[in-house]
Structures are given as C-alpha cells and as structure tokens.
Scaffold this motif. Structure first.
Motif, short mmCIF file in Angstrom:
data_model
loop_
_atom_site.label_atom_id
_atom_site.label_comp_id
_atom_site.label_asym_id
_atom_site.label_seq_id
_atom_site.Cartn_x
_atom_site.Cartn_y
_atom_site.Cartn_z
N LEU A 143 0.83 -1.20 0.00
CA LEU A 143 0.00 0.00 0.00
C LEU A 143 0.87 1.26 0.00
N LEU A 144 1.95 1.23 0.75
CA LEU A 144 2.87 2.37 0.80
C LEU A 144 3.53 2.58 -0.55
N TRP A 145 3.97 1.51 -1.19
CA TRP A 145 4.68 1.60 -2.46
C TRP A 145 3.81 2.22 -3.56
N TYR A 146 2.50 1.96 -3.52
CA TYR A 146 1.61 2.48 -4.55
C TYR A 146 1.24 3.95 -4.33
N CYS A 147 1.72 4.54 -3.24
CA CYS A 147 1.52 5.98 -3.02
C CYS A 147 2.70 6.74 -3.62
N ASP A 148 2.85 8.00 -3.25
CA ASP A 148 3.98 8.83 -3.69
C ASP A 148 4.93 9.02 -2.51
N PRO A 149 5.76 8.01 -2.24
CA PRO A 149 6.59 8.06 -1.03
C PRO A 149 7.43 9.34 -0.95
N THR B 1 6.86 12.46 -0.88
CA THR B 1 6.56 13.73 -1.55
C THR B 1 6.16 14.83 -0.56
N ARG B 2 5.62 14.47 0.58
CA ARG B 2 5.28 15.50 1.56
C ARG B 2 6.53 16.18 2.10
N HIS B 3 7.66 15.46 2.09
CA HIS B 3 8.94 16.06 2.47
C HIS B 3 9.63 16.70 1.28
N LEU B 4 9.53 16.05 0.13
CA LEU B 4 10.23 16.53 -1.05
C LEU B 4 9.72 17.91 -1.49
N PHE B 5 8.42 18.15 -1.35
CA PHE B 5 7.84 19.42 -1.78
C PHE B 5 7.41 20.28 -0.59
N ALA B 6 8.08 20.14 0.54
CA ALA B 6 7.72 20.89 1.74
C ALA B 6 8.28 22.32 1.65
N LEU C 74 15.29 9.19 -8.38
CA LEU C 74 16.15 10.25 -7.86
C LEU C 74 16.32 10.18 -6.34
N TYR C 75 15.41 9.48 -5.66
CA TYR C 75 15.54 9.40 -4.20
C TYR C 75 15.22 8.02 -3.63
N GLU C 76 15.08 7.04 -4.50
CA GLU C 76 14.83 5.68 -4.04
C GLU C 76 15.83 4.70 -4.65
N ASP C 77 16.09 3.65 -3.94
CA ASP C 77 16.80 2.51 -4.49
C ASP C 77 15.77 1.44 -4.86
N ASN C 78 15.99 0.77 -5.96
CA ASN C 78 15.11 -0.32 -6.40
C ASN C 78 13.64 0.11 -6.48
N SER C 79 13.41 1.27 -7.12
CA SER C 79 12.07 1.85 -7.16
C SER C 79 11.03 0.93 -7.78
N ILE D 127 8.54 -3.68 -5.34
CA ILE D 127 7.79 -3.39 -4.12
C ILE D 127 8.55 -3.83 -2.87
N GLN D 128 9.05 -5.04 -2.89
CA GLN D 128 9.66 -5.59 -1.69
C GLN D 128 11.04 -5.03 -1.40
N ARG D 129 11.70 -4.44 -2.42
CA ARG D 129 13.07 -3.96 -2.22
C ARG D 129 13.20 -2.45 -2.33
N SER D 130 12.11 -1.76 -2.57
CA SER D 130 12.16 -0.31 -2.72
C SER D 130 12.50 0.36 -1.38
N VAL D 131 13.46 1.26 -1.41
CA VAL D 131 13.91 1.95 -0.20
C VAL D 131 14.05 3.44 -0.48
N VAL D 132 13.34 4.27 0.27
CA VAL D 132 13.50 5.72 0.18
C VAL D 132 14.79 6.11 0.87
N ARG D 133 15.65 6.80 0.17
CA ARG D 133 16.91 7.29 0.73
C ARG D 133 16.67 8.70 1.27
#
Length: 273
Positions: A31-37, A39-44, A227-232, A235-241
């Motif tokens: 559920l988290l992966w299908y959102c825009d991880p 972005t609330r920080h990226l465009f703050a 630009l800000y994730e590894d393995n975007s 789903i199981q390996r995606s990591v926000v840096r």
C-alpha cells in the motif's frame, strides 16, 4: 519573501483509517509503495511558498486527484481503487467499500481537500499553482506507457509535448510558462530526454478542475522516484533514501523560483483564456 505559489501534494499520505483497515488484500508495504513516497517532504516549501496543502490519507483509500465520479467498479483506478496500476486487486473479496462508506470517506477527506484549495487561492497571493507528484521509473502494465522508461522530470499542463493546447481543449498554463519551466529543469537535469512536457502525464483532476474554477494557472510536476529511491520498481526492495531528500528539495525550489524570477513581469499576470 514568499513566492506566490500554491503547492498541492495530494498523494504523499500513507494513513489507512480504521473504517477501511483490514479490508485490503495488499499488505501495508505494498500500500505504501503504490503511493507517492516522501513527496510531503520533497515538496515541503511551506516556509517559502504562499500556501501549501497536503494530506495524510493514502491514495489507496481515496484518490484526491480523481474526479468524484465514476464510482467503483466502473473505473478501477478512480477515486476508490479496485485494481492497482499493475493489475492486482486492492480489496479482499466482499470488502470493497459500499456507497455509504465511500460517501463518508469523500466527506471526510476528498471534498475538504478541494474546498481548502479554493480557500487558499481566495485568501493568499497566488499567481501559480503546482500539483506535485512522484512517478515510477517505468510505466506499469495497466498504464498507457507500459514498460517504457520515463524521464526524470515530467511537467504537465494538459497540452501536447510543446505545451500547446490540443484541438478542442485548453491548457492549464500558457505554453511559454511550461516551456520556461522545462528549460529551468533542464539546466539541472541535462541528459537527453530527462525533462518532458505532458509525457507520460499531462495533468490530473486537481490542476484541471481548479484551473477551471479559479483561473489560476496550474502545472503538474512529476519527479522520478529513481532520484531518491533505491530499487524503485520492486515493491519488496524499494527503499526511500531520506538523505537525498533535502538536497533534491533545495534543487527543485531553486528551479521553481529561478523560472518565476526570469518570467517577464507582464507574463505573471493571472492567466485565463
């Protein structure tokens, strides 16, 4: 000095309210992966823009960037999701929200978001609004660009690849504006094809509806998650840096303000045609 921008961030929330908790067939990580991880920080940009609006609700619960109709099951990627962008079912059998629950979700989350946009435009010095998103590096199976590599930046004004209006339609900002913003992004993201206009996304319900309602120009911004994730793409390996977010946020803000500062002053008048 605050810039006369409204920043809308409709897909960054991750909250799953109690009304729908336990109904999903998708696990929480999915559920988290299908959102825009992130972005609330990226465009703050709340300290520097005239107004910012975001939400804590997950787009997988109710999508604020979709029209209020049709309701499910007619549009699987509509305001209430029944299927993901890669074809997976969202809810357990028999657990899709009924009309009463959909109404509750819309009254609590959907309509207040759109009403607040109107209030912010009416009460603040707003000359340009940005609807801010992230996108996966490749098109998903049920999207129009399935399997295709995406640019690092996509800007949308409901026009064609040069920002011009398509036959029988209007753009949500002048072509010169989106071309100027694209040039400003290209100075920072200079690879061939790294900045695109209206491809693969030309804009969503928010920018279109509120341009029509208020006449304030809107531009949709899509930032590639690579630009800000590894393995975007996984789903199981995606990591926000998280360490990449501050620098990228600063770069985006500098681009937006540079574009605005370079825009001819007569071009900064409220646009509606």
């Amino acid at each position: 000095m605050k810039y006369p921008f409204l920043i809308s961030i409709p897909h960054g929330g991750i909250r799953i309210p109690s009304e729908v908790a336990g109904r999903f067939v998708l696990p929480n990580q999915d559920l988290l992966w299908y959102c825009d991880p992130a972005t609330r920080h990226l465009f703050a940009f709340g300290q520097s823009a005239s107004a910012v609006i975001d939400t804590e609700i997950s787009r997988m619960v109710i999508d604020l960037n979709r029209p209020p109709l049709p309701l499910p099951p007619k549009d699987p990627d509509g305001i209430i999701k029944t299927r993901t962008i890669d074809g997976r079912p969202v809810y357990r059998n028999g657990q899709l929200p009924d009309l009463k629950l959909i109404h509750q979700l819309m009254m609590k989350w959907y309509f207040p978001y759109h009403q607040r946009i109107d209030e912010l435009i009416d009460s603040h010095d707003i000359s340009l609004a940005f609807d801010c998103h992230s996108m996966l590096p490749y098109g998903s199976p049920e999207q129009n660009d399935a399997g295709k590599k995406r640019p690092l930046i996509c800007l949308g004004n409901y026009g064609d690849e040069t920002g011009q209006a398509k036959p029988g339609s209007l753009t949500t900002c002048p072509p010169e504006w989106i071309l100027g913003l694209a040039d400003a992004f290209r100075k920072e993201f200079s690879g061939a094809g790294d900045v695109a206009i209206n491809v693969p996304f030309s804009g969503g319900f928010i920018s279109n509806a509120h341009y029509w309602r208020k006449g304030i120009p809107w531009i949709q911004i899509e930032i590639n998650r690579i630009l800000y994730e590894d393995n975007s793409c996984h789903i199981q390996r995606s990591v926000v840096r998280e360490e990449r977010i501050p620098g990228l946020r600063t770069k985006i803000w500098q681009i937006l303000t540079r574009f605005w500062d370079d825009l001819p002053k007569e071009g900064q008048e409220v646009y509606f045609s």
